[in-house]
Motif scaffolding. Structure first.
Motif, PDB file in Angstrom:
ATOM      1  N   LEU A  98      34.657  26.586  52.283  1.00  0.00           N
ATOM      2  CA  LEU A  98      33.582  27.040  51.635  1.00  0.00           C
ATOM      3  C   LEU A  98      32.929  25.898  50.583  1.00  0.00           C
ATOM      4  N   ASP A  99      31.644  26.240  50.868  1.00  0.00           N
ATOM      5  CA  ASP A  99      30.907  25.240  49.652  1.00  0.00           C
ATOM      6  C   ASP A  99      30.918  25.981  48.196  1.00  0.00           C
ATOM      7  N   ALA A 100      29.890  25.479  47.409  1.00  0.00           N
ATOM      8  CA  ALA A 100      29.937  26.180  46.123  1.00  0.00           C
ATOM      9  C   ALA A 100      28.666  26.825  45.903  1.00  0.00           C
ATOM     10  N   SER A 101      27.850  27.287  47.180  1.00  0.00           N
ATOM     11  CA  SER A 101      26.997  28.357  46.971  1.00  0.00           C
ATOM     12  C   SER A 101      27.356  29.690  46.441  1.00  0.00           C
ATOM     13  N   THR A 102      26.267  30.433  46.192  1.00  0.00           N
ATOM     14  CA  THR A 102      26.316  31.855  45.882  1.00  0.00           C
ATOM     15  C   THR A 102      26.771  32.500  46.911  1.00  0.00           C
ATOM     16  N   THR A 103      26.404  32.223  48.272  1.00  0.00           N
ATOM     17  CA  THR A 103      26.791  32.851  49.526  1.00  0.00           C
ATOM     18  C   THR A 103      28.386  32.942  49.800  1.00  0.00           C
ATOM     19  N   ALA A 104      28.722  31.687  49.524  1.00  0.00           N
ATOM     20  CA  ALA A 104      30.067  31.377  49.621  1.00  0.00           C
ATOM     21  C   ALA A 104      30.988  32.354  48.795  1.00  0.00           C
ATOM     22  N   TRP A 105      30.592  32.552  47.489  1.00  0.00           N
ATOM     23  CA  TRP A 105      31.371  33.323  46.417  1.00  0.00           C
ATOM     24  C   TRP A 105      31.379  34.789  46.859  1.00  0.00           C
ATOM     25  N   TYR A 106      30.164  35.283  47.582  1.00  0.00           N
ATOM     26  CA  TYR A 106      30.004  36.471  48.037  1.00  0.00           C
ATOM     27  C   TYR A 106      30.855  36.604  49.148  1.00  0.00           C
ATOM     28  N   MET A 107      31.137  35.730  49.928  1.00  0.00           N
ATOM     29  CA  MET A 107      32.041  35.582  51.032  1.00  0.00           C
ATOM     30  C   MET A 107      33.477  36.020  50.698  1.00  0.00           C
ATOM     31  N   ALA A 108      33.765  35.059  49.739  1.00  0.00           N
ATOM     32  CA  ALA A 108      35.264  35.067  48.884  1.00  0.00           C
ATOM     33  C   ALA A 108      35.389  36.721  48.498  1.00  0.00           C
ATOM     34  N   LYS A 109      34.309  37.015  47.704  1.00  0.00           N
ATOM     35  CA  LYS A 109      34.619  38.730  47.445  1.00  0.00           C
ATOM     36  C   LYS A 109      34.898  39.631  48.366  1.00  0.00           C
ATOM     37  N   GLU A 110      34.262  39.290  49.648  1.00  0.00           N
ATOM     38  CA  GLU A 110      34.149  40.377  50.561  1.00  0.00           C
ATOM     39  C   GLU A 110      35.184  40.151  51.628  1.00  0.00           C
ATOM     40  N   MET A 111      35.990  38.949  51.800  1.00  0.00           N
ATOM     41  CA  MET A 111      37.172  38.378  52.396  1.00  0.00           C
ATOM     42  C   MET A 111      38.159  39.314  52.176  1.00  0.00           C
ATOM     43  N   PRO A 112      38.716  39.746  53.376  1.00  0.00           N
ATOM     44  CA  PRO A 112      40.118  40.750  53.435  1.00  0.00           C
ATOM     45  C   PRO A 112      41.242  39.603  53.182  1.00  0.00           C
ATOM     46  N   ASP A 113      42.120  40.302  52.924  1.00  0.00           N
ATOM     47  CA  ASP A 113      43.486  39.460  52.353  1.00  0.00           C
ATOM     48  C   ASP A 113      44.188  39.307  53.846  1.00  0.00           C
ATOM     49  N   LEU A 114      43.772  38.083  54.499  1.00  0.00           N
ATOM     50  CA  LEU A 114      44.421  37.922  55.713  1.00  0.00           C
ATOM     51  C   LEU A 114      45.040  36.360  55.451  1.00  0.00           C
ATOM     52  N   PRO A 115      46.056  35.950  56.413  1.00  0.00           N
ATOM     53  CA  PRO A 115      46.763  34.615  56.351  1.00  0.00           C
ATOM     54  C   PRO A 115      45.654  33.786  56.711  1.00  0.00           C
ATOM     55  N   LEU A 116      45.193  32.870  55.573  1.00  0.00           N
ATOM     56  CA  LEU A 116      43.961  31.792  55.912  1.00  0.00           C
ATOM     57  C   LEU A 116      44.115  30.660  54.910  1.00  0.00           C
ATOM     58  N   THR A 117      43.681  29.495  55.308  1.00  0.00           N
ATOM     59  CA  THR A 117      43.723  28.536  54.419  1.00  0.00           C
ATOM     60  C   THR A 117      42.405  28.205  54.088  1.00  0.00           C
ATOM     61  N   VAL A 118      41.977  28.209  52.727  1.00  0.00           N
ATOM     62  CA  VAL A 118      40.489  27.853  52.521  1.00  0.00           C
ATOM     63  C   VAL A 118      40.496  26.772  51.467  1.00  0.00           C
ATOM     64  N   LEU A 119      39.596  25.783  51.884  1.00  0.00           N
ATOM     65  CA  LEU A 119      39.341  24.674  51.182  1.00  0.00           C
ATOM     66  C   LEU A 119      37.958  24.800  50.410  1.00  0.00           C
ATOM     67  N   THR A 120      37.968  24.342  49.110  1.00  0.00           N
ATOM     68  CA  THR A 120      36.554  24.777  48.420  1.00  0.00           C
ATOM     69  C   THR A 120      36.490  23.690  47.557  1.00  0.00           C
ATOM     70  N   ASN A 121      35.216  23.497  46.984  1.00  0.00           N
ATOM     71  CA  ASN A 121      34.846  22.769  45.733  1.00  0.00           C
ATOM     72  C   ASN A 121      34.401  23.544  44.789  1.00  0.00           C
ATOM     73  N   SER A 122      34.473  24.940  44.855  1.00  0.00           N
ATOM     74  CA  SER A 122      33.930  25.900  44.082  1.00  0.00           C
ATOM     75  C   SER A 122      35.120  26.345  43.190  1.00  0.00           C
ATOM     76  N   ILE A 123      34.833  26.627  41.806  1.00  0.00           N
ATOM     77  CA  ILE A 123      35.912  27.077  40.657  1.00  0.00           C
ATOM     78  C   ILE A 123      35.896  28.598  40.949  1.00  0.00           C
ATOM     79  N   LYS A 124      34.395  29.180  41.175  1.00  0.00           N
ATOM     80  CA  LYS A 124      34.339  30.554  41.271  1.00  0.00           C
ATOM     81  C   LYS A 124      34.971  31.196  42.615  1.00  0.00           C
ATOM     82  N   VAL A 125      34.809  30.321  43.657  1.00  0.00           N
ATOM     83  CA  VAL A 125      35.564  31.072  45.038  1.00  0.00           C
ATOM     84  C   VAL A 125      37.040  30.982  45.104  1.00  0.00           C
ATOM     85  N   ALA A 126      37.396  29.578  44.416  1.00  0.00           N
ATOM     86  CA  ALA A 126      38.820  29.785  44.032  1.00  0.00           C
ATOM     87  C   ALA A 126      39.354  30.754  43.395  1.00  0.00           C
ATOM     88  N   VAL A 127      38.891  30.932  42.292  1.00  0.00           N
ATOM     89  CA  VAL A 127      39.144  32.276  41.452  1.00  0.00           C
ATOM     90  C   VAL A 127      39.076  33.416  42.232  1.00  0.00           C
TER      91      VAL A 127
END
Length: 254
Positions: A98-127
């Protein structure tokens, strides 16, 4: 209102909102849409704004990053709807970036708690993803961009080189059929290009105001995208052009 005054105020509105539609400007200034189109054409020639299909975007400080606070309120409804649709493409066990876009952050908020691996350069997405127990989060590290709260630069790019992912979800500032995807910040453009390189498929998350826009730094050509998710204000001409390029278009209703 004098024409010169209207032109000045149009530039003010575009710079304040970052992007605005012809229909909205027509209502604000109580003139026809054709008049607004002529105004935008003149203002673009004077390098005061940049026209996009159906409106205009700001070119103020194009090479500096827009703060997260500003980006969160720009086309928020469209971005959230696109994010919700994008989350549906994620499956248990996926490895995604996921990139550091606002849309990626919305994705992170909406994402269900599933077994996934997520790479990101965004602090807000990571948090945001740290709240989900089953999601493994890997941050790129790198040079911090304070306004966007994201990492960029050679270290971030080398970090991405270590991995392979199923899906890359990225956004950008401009989507041009001939010139491809572009971003106003060169560091972000280089990182998004690397994200696409390590992914089996790339899903572009772009609201309709991004189409027809060409900004400072190119990311990739349109045909490198597997799927585009956008809102229902996209013009039919872009829908046809994407189809001709072999890109799957997914439209969400706002």
């Amino acid at each position: 209102m004098l024409v010169a005054e209207r032109h000045r105020k149009i530039v003010d509105v575009v710079n304040e909102k970052l992007s605005v539609r012809v229909t909205e400007l027509s209502k604000i200034f109580k003139v026809t849409e054709e008049t607004i189109r002529r105004d935008l054409e003149k203002l673009e020639k004077e390098n005061l704004l940049r026209r996009s299909h159906g409106g205009a975007v700001s070119i103020q400080d194009e090479q500096t990053e827009v703060s997260y606070t500003e980006r969160e309120i720009t086309n928020a409804a469209q971005k959230r709807a696109i994010a919700i649709e994008a989350v549906k493409l994620i499956e248990p066990g996926d490895q995604i970036v996921l990139d550091a876009s606002t849309t990626a952050w919305y994705m992170a908020k909406e994402m269900p708690d599933l077994p996934l691996t997520v790479l990101t350069n965004s602090i807000k997405v990571a948090v945001e993803l740290s709240k989900k127990e089953q999601v493994r989060v890997i941050s790129t590290g790198g040079m911090l961009q304070p306004k966007s709260l994201s990492y960029v630069g050679p270290l971030a790019e080398r970090s991405l080189n270590m991995y392979h992912v199923n899906k890359a979800f990225i956004s950008c500032k401009g989507v041009h059929i001939d010139a491809g995807l572009s971003d106003s910040n060169e560091w972000q453009a280089l990182l998004k290009k690397q994200m696409m390189f390590i992914a089996d498929q790339t899903i572009l998350l772009a609201d309709s105001t991004k189409f027809g826009v060409r900004t400072f730094a190119q990311i990739k050509e349109i045909q490198n995208i597997g799927r585009v998710i956008t809102d229902d204000s996209i013009d039919d001409s872009y829908s046809r052009a994407l189809e001709e390029k072999g890109v799957l278009l997914q439209i969400v209703k706002i």
